[in-house]
Write an enzyme that holds these catalytic residues in place. Structure first.
Site, mmCIF file in Angstrom:
data_model
loop_
_atom_site.group_PDB
_atom_site.id
_atom_site.type_symbol
_atom_site.label_atom_id
_atom_site.label_comp_id
_atom_site.label_asym_id
_atom_site.label_seq_id
_atom_site.Cartn_x
_atom_site.Cartn_y
_atom_site.Cartn_z
ATOM 1 C CD GLU A 172 45.303 119.421 -32.333
ATOM 2 O OE1 GLU A 172 45.744 118.757 -31.379
ATOM 3 O OE2 GLU A 172 44.200 119.991 -32.310
ATOM 4 C CD GLU A 291 40.787 118.309 -34.128
ATOM 5 O OE1 GLU A 291 40.708 118.441 -32.901
ATOM 6 O OE2 GLU A 291 41.638 117.615 -34.703
HETATM 7 O O1 AHR Z 1 39.123 116.017 -31.140
HETATM 8 C C1 AHR Z 1 39.878 115.509 -30.086
HETATM 9 C C2 AHR Z 1 41.356 115.842 -30.239
HETATM 10 O O2 AHR Z 1 41.542 117.217 -30.088
HETATM 11 C C3 AHR Z 1 41.962 115.529 -31.576
HETATM 12 O O3 AHR Z 1 42.405 114.221 -31.671
HETATM 13 C C4 AHR Z 1 43.131 116.465 -31.633
HETATM 14 O O4 AHR Z 1 43.466 116.828 -32.942
HETATM 15 C C5 AHR Z 1 42.707 117.636 -30.781
HETATM 16 O O5 AHR Z 1 43.678 117.985 -29.870
#
Ligand code: AHR
Length: 499
Positions: A172, A291
């Site tokens: 990110e 994610e």
């Molecule tokens: O999964 C929790 C967080 O969400 C992770 O660390 C990040 O990559 C995302 O914003």
């Protein structure tokens, strides 16, 4: 309510990459400390790995786990996490404002991954660190020996290289919350140069470049276009991240979120293909949705968490039955895009936004969201068929018309598995199924996840409140069509097998 599903064995979306059922373990909250690593717990082995957690990970059939972050990775010094445990430094984890004791590090994760039968997907710190440290880490993990970092690994008791195939070039990197956030041009240049160097050490690795942190980022999809303009030939996948929630407590809108996920995937695919056309490339960029999950229940509490402790209770979502339905819809969305989404990671695996929970002293238990994932992971491997769904729909304020019935089907040597969600809170579906081109199939299973209370949760004290039920009545055939009922507000797994 009536609905019809038509599929044909000749109409295929794509072959499912088993890594679509990946997950994610970050040094975050109690995911590692008190989750998969808990020395002294009755279920822990001599290395501190909780065997009950490993069993549930195996039950879920997770083939791949992304590690060690997440936001954590962008201020993580990997060298702190290897070597004799007693000599490792305690550090401040800036991402989650926690204490990182480094008692569980890279090599412990590799040992744990072997026990849990998962492949690693390793993330590199391109936030506070850069190309040099990434190169050193890949040398440490993948080079056989005879060099500074590979010999260091050997001196730590790992004679054979870890041979880690899949690497994320940061995490990110567009996010203002990220320690070491980058502009698109800056990140693109760093990712391209890092990719070049890493492939010199190990040409067999696969690399994932960071896409936007989520679809609503102001720089989406400009970020993707800029990154790919520079990195198209250097990377194998572009990442997508997205979390969903029901903050407004509007069930119809909430269940429609998979439509938003599909539109996000379609937009990223279009951006990749735009760059492909611009470059006159013959390569098609694949996607890593590394994610995804439901995440909203715990956010208010987390704002008041006490900083600088080891393994604090953070992101501990208590998943409801309706959350499980949304996870089911999201899994269907991913399967429907299996031609481009090759990797996906349910974020995360244990305690923090997770299907598996642990308690001090008690046994590990399954959240509601465990079950749709379990069904999809167990029966969703094979060829995804291009379904035609004929279903009444309802109007979502943000997404337009949304069908009450969400479904996909996967064919493999066993037969066909159909995954379906009835989004209607009040009406069951009379479903007619047409299985074109398939001869002699037998109905083998209809399992349903339903609870009368959409807000029902499983807890450590009552871990089997929301569990799937295997129905006695199986689909029946008449004139080449199959009929079955899908209860109101339900996740369904329907299987047909070759005799
Ligand atoms: O999964 C929790 C967080 O969400 C992770 O660390 C990040 O990559 C995302 O914003």
């Amino acid at each position: 309510m009536k609905a019809r599903l038509r599929l044909d064995r000749d109409f295929v979306v794509g072959q499912v990459d088993p890594r679509l059922f990946g997950s994610f373990v970050e040094h975050l909250g109690r995911a590692v400390y008190g989750g998969l690593y808990d020395p002294g717990h009755p279920a822990a082995d001599a290395r501190g790995f909780r065997r009950d957690v490993i069993e549930l990970v195996r039950e879920l059939g997770v083939p791949l786990v992304r590690y060690p972050g997440g936001n954590f990775v962008c201020s993580f010094d990997w060298e702190d996490s290897v070597g004799p445990a007693g000599e490792r430094p305690t550090r401040l984890d800036l991402a989650w404002r926690s204490i990182e004791p480094n008692s569980f590090g890279l090599n412990e994760f590799m040992l744990w991954a072997r026990e849990a039968s998962v492949a690693p997907m390793m993330a590199l710190n391109l936030g506070t660190r850069g190309l040099r440290e990434a190169v050193n880490l890949v040398e440490y993990c993948n080079h056989p020996g005879g060099s500074r970092w590979s010999d260091l690994r050997r001196s730590h008791g790992f004679g054979e290289p870890h041979a880690i195939k899949l690497w994320c070039l940061g995490n990110e990197m567009d996010g203002p919350w990220q320690v070491g956030q980058k502009g698109a041009d800056e990140y693109a240049a760093l990712a391209a140069e890092t990719a070049k160097a890493l492939r010199l050490i190990d040409p067999s690795i696969e690399l994932v470049a960071c896409g936007s942190s989520f679809a609503a980022m102001p720089s989406f999809p400009e970020w993707e276009a800029t990154v790919l303009d520079r990195c198209y030939d250097s990377v194998d996948y572009l990442s997508l991240h997205s979390y969903y929630g029901n903050e407004a407590d509007d069930l119809g809108e909430y269940l429609a979120q998979s439509v938003a996920m599909e539109s996000f995937i379609d937009s990223v695919t279009a951006t990749c293909d735009f760059v492909k056309a611009k470059k006159r490339s013959t390569k098609t960029m694949m996607l890593s949705f590394d994610e995804w999950n439901v995440w909203f229940h715990s956010k208010a509490d987390d704002r008041h968490a006490q900083p600088w402790t080891v393994g604090p209770r953070l992101l501990e979502e208590a998943y409801t039955f309706e959350d499980a339905l949304v996870v089911g819809c999201l899994l269907i969305a991913l399967l429907k895009h299996s031609d481009r989404v090759r990797i996906a990671c349910l974020a995360q695996l244990v305690n923090a936004i997770a299907p598996i929970m642990t308690e001090r002293g008690g046994p590990a238990w399954r959240q509601t969201t465990f079950y749709p994932f379990l069904h999809a992971s167990a029966h969703g491997r094979g060829r995804v068929l291009d379904l035609r769904v004929n279903s009444p729909s309802y109007e979502s304020a943000s997404l337009g018309p949304v069908p009450f019935l969400e479904a996909t089907a996967v064919e493999n040597e066993e037969g066909i598995a159909i995954f379906a969600v009835n989004r209607s809170p009040t009406e069951a579906f009379e479903l007619e199924l047409e299985l074109g081109g398939f001869k002699g199939l037998e109905a083998a299973e209809h399992s349903v996840l339903h609870h009368d209370d959409p807000k029902a949760v499983n807890t450590a004290a009552d871990p089997f409140r929301v569990v799937p039920r295997r129905l006695r009545e199986l689909p029946t055939e008449e004139g080449g069509h199959w009929g079955l009922a899908l209860p109101a507000l339900s996740w369904n797994l329907v299987r047909f097998v070759r005799p």
